[in-house]
Write an enzyme that holds these catalytic residues in place. Sequence first.
Site, PDB file in Angstrom:
ATOM      1  N   HIS A 322     -10.749  -2.908  12.485  1.00 24.27           N
ATOM      2  CA  HIS A 322      -9.984  -3.692  11.507  1.00 24.27           C
ATOM      3  C   HIS A 322     -10.232  -3.359  10.042  1.00 24.27           C
ATOM      4  O   HIS A 322      -9.467  -3.771   9.175  1.00 24.27           O
ATOM      5  CB  HIS A 322     -10.253  -5.177  11.736  1.00 24.27           C
ATOM      6  CG  HIS A 322      -9.026  -6.036  11.585  1.00 24.27           C
ATOM      7  ND1 HIS A 322      -8.087  -5.822  10.590  1.00 24.27           N
ATOM      8  CD2 HIS A 322      -8.582  -7.094  12.291  1.00 24.27           C
ATOM      9  CE1 HIS A 322      -7.130  -6.719  10.701  1.00 24.27           C
ATOM     10  NE2 HIS A 322      -7.396  -7.507  11.731  1.00 24.27           N
ATOM     11  N   TYR A 436      -7.383 -21.328  10.169  1.00 18.96           N
ATOM     12  CA  TYR A 436      -7.016 -20.136   9.404  1.00 18.96           C
ATOM     13  C   TYR A 436      -5.846 -19.463  10.107  1.00 18.96           C
ATOM     14  O   TYR A 436      -5.874 -19.273  11.316  1.00 18.96           O
ATOM     15  CB  TYR A 436      -8.234 -19.205   9.385  1.00 18.96           C
ATOM     16  CG  TYR A 436      -8.085 -17.885   8.667  1.00 18.96           C
ATOM     17  CD1 TYR A 436      -8.675 -17.690   7.420  1.00 18.96           C
ATOM     18  CD2 TYR A 436      -7.406 -16.810   9.244  1.00 18.96           C
ATOM     19  CE1 TYR A 436      -8.577 -16.460   6.767  1.00 18.96           C
ATOM     20  CE2 TYR A 436      -7.299 -15.584   8.597  1.00 18.96           C
ATOM     21  CZ  TYR A 436      -7.881 -15.411   7.359  1.00 18.96           C
ATOM     22  OH  TYR A 436      -7.781 -14.197   6.723  1.00 18.96           O
ATOM     23  N   SER A 438      -3.572 -15.945   9.528  1.00 18.99           N
ATOM     24  CA  SER A 438      -3.480 -14.722   8.740  1.00 18.99           C
ATOM     25  C   SER A 438      -2.033 -14.473   8.314  1.00 18.99           C
ATOM     26  O   SER A 438      -1.112 -14.660   9.100  1.00 18.99           O
ATOM     27  CB  SER A 438      -3.983 -13.577   9.626  1.00 18.99           C
ATOM     28  OG  SER A 438      -3.824 -12.374   8.967  1.00 18.99           O
ATOM     29  N   THR A 449      -4.283  -9.195   3.372  1.00 18.11           N
ATOM     30  CA  THR A 449      -3.813 -10.442   3.967  1.00 18.11           C
ATOM     31  C   THR A 449      -4.199 -11.601   3.049  1.00 18.11           C
ATOM     32  O   THR A 449      -5.055 -11.452   2.179  1.00 18.11           O
ATOM     33  CB  THR A 449      -4.479 -10.700   5.345  1.00 18.11           C
ATOM     34  OG1 THR A 449      -5.899 -10.691   5.180  1.00 18.11           O
ATOM     35  CG2 THR A 449      -4.057  -9.670   6.373  1.00 18.11           C
TER      36      THR A 449
END
Length: 608
Positions: A322, A436, A438, A449
Amino acid sequence: RLPVPKLEDTIRRYLNAQKPLLNDDQFRKTEELAHHFEKGIGRELHEQLVAQDDQNKHTSYITGPWFDMYLKAREPVVLNFNAFMSFTPDPKSEYNDQLIRATNMTVSALRFMKTFRAGYLEPEVFHLNPKKSDTQIFKQIIRFVPSSLSWFGAYMVNAYPLDMSQYFRLFNSTRLPKLNRDELYTEEKAKHLLVLRNGNFYVFDVIDRDGNMLKPSEIQAHFKYILSDNSPAPAFPLGYLSSENRDTWALLRKNLLDNGNEEALQKVDSAVFCLSLDDFPIKDFVHLSHTMLHGDGANRWYDKSFNLIVTKDGTAGINFEHSWGDGVAVLRFQNEVFKDSTKAPAISPESQPASVDSSRAVQKLDFKLNDALKAGITKAKQKFDASVEALSLDIIQFHEGGKDLLKQKKVSPDAVVQLAFQMAFLRQYNQTVATYESCSTAAFKHGRTEAIRPASIHTKKCSEVFVREPSKHSTEELQELIVECSKYHARLTKEAAMGQGFDRHLFALRYLALSKGMALPDFYQDQAYARLNHNIISTSTLVSPAIQVGGFGPVVSDGFGVGYQVQDDWIACNVSSYPTRNGKEFLQCIYKSLEDIFNVLKGKKISS
C-alpha cells in the site's frame, strides 16, 4: 493542486467528528484544547505548512508525510497494510483454467504496462456528466488543447482528470526493508517476470531486447513448464521473510545479501511483477478472502507492488502493497486487465503452447541460507501462522435491494451502508466508536486519500432510535432520520473528495511539529484525539464489474476491517477481525440494520 484547508474549518470538522464519541464533559475539554490550538501553536504550524506548500508546487502537502507514515511503520505489511481485490470469473467458463487465465492475464498486464509507458493509456477521468464529457467529440477537441489549459476545458463540462503519478510504481517495483524506514525501489529496465509456485521462485524474460513482448504461446509454454515442475517445496521458504516485522526483515535481508544472494534478490526486486500460482481450488468466498489477503505465506512476496494470484481453478486476485499507491490505481489496472483478458484473450482453450525449451528460458532461483537465515525463516513462519490463525474473515450478501432502490428513494447508497455499520455496532456493543472511510483525493496533483468520518450526531441519533425504540416513531419520522444522515454523509464525502476533510491537515501539522523538533502540542496529547485515530471500524469501498470481492485486515487489534460493495440490486460486506471482536455477529447486525433501513424506505413497520 491539493488545497490546504483553512484551520478554522479543520477544527470545526474535527469537533463535529468528536461530538458523537464523547460525553459533555469530555467534549468541553476537547473543544477547549482545540480552540487553544487554533489560536496558538496550531496557527503558527498552519502558516508554516502553507508557506512550505507554496514553495513545493510540483507536489502536494500530504505526499512526504504520507510516504513516511507508510515506510516508517515497522509492523508486517501483510494483514496490516496490504489489501486485496479478487477478479470476477471469466464469463466464458472454459477460460477459468489456471494455465489459460494466468497466461491471458499476464499478457493483458504486459499490454497495459507497454501502453502506459508509451504514453498511450487513456487518462483517468472522473465524469460527473458522462453524456457530455465521455464522448468521442469531447476527446477529439480536448486532445488539441495545450495541457496547461486542457484540465480547465475538462472542468467546464464537469470532467475531472485524476492524478496518475502512482501508476509507474505498478511495475518492476518493490518495497525494500530498511532499518527505521523502508525504501521504494523501481527498475524499469528489467524484463523478467517472477513466478512463485509451491514456495519456489522462477524467473523468465517476458520482454525481449527490442522491447517487444514474448509471444503468448511462449509465455503459456513457460507457465506450463513451471506448473508441471515437481520440485519439492523448499524446507525454508523465503516468502515468509516478507511477512516479518520490517526491522527484523531488514537485518535478515542484509544477512541474505552478505551470504551470496545479491543476484537472486535483485531478480525478485526488479521483476515486472510477481505471479503466484496456487495448487488448490477455491471453496467459497471466505476461503477466497483468506487466499487473496494472506495465502500460506510461502507462495507470496508481500513487498512487490502487487502479486497477481491465480489458483488451481482459475480464480484470480491481486494482493497489493500500500505505500506506493492507493486502490484507485490498482483498480484501473484490474479493470483494464479484466476487460482485455476476457474481451481479447491472447490464448484460448484450443491454443497449443509454443514448442520452446522452457528448461533453458526459465531460471529457478536458488537461495543460499546459513543457520541464522534458516532460524529467521522458521520464526517468521511461526509468527505468520499465529497472526493468520487469529484472523477471522466473514462475508454477507444482502439481496433485498441495492443502489437502484436507494437512488429511487433519493438517499445516498454509501450513506445507507455506513449508517447500517453504525446501527450494527450500537446493537452489538451498545456504543458509537471512531469510524473511518477512505476517500480518494486523486482529483488533485499527487493526491492520496482523505478520511470521511461516518459516525456523526445524525447517525448516532438515527441508530439509537432504530435499535432501541423504532415502534415509538412513525415510518415517516424514521425515513426523515435516514434522509438527514444521507444529506450529512453526502456533504462529508464531497468535502473529503475536494481535499476539505480534517484528518490529513491535522496529520500534516503534527508531522511538521515533530520534524521541527518541537514538543508535541497538548491538542495531540488529548485522549480524545488518540481515540478518534484508533479506528475501530475501518471501511473502504470500490465497485467495478471486474471485482467480485475485496478486503483488508483490521487496522487496530480490537477493530473491524470492512470492505463493501453496493451493486444495483445487492450489497456485499467482507469483515475481518481478531478474537477481541466477533465479526460474524457484527455482520448479522449489519444485515438486520440493512433490512430495517430498506423496510422503512419501502414504507414498512419495523421492530427492535
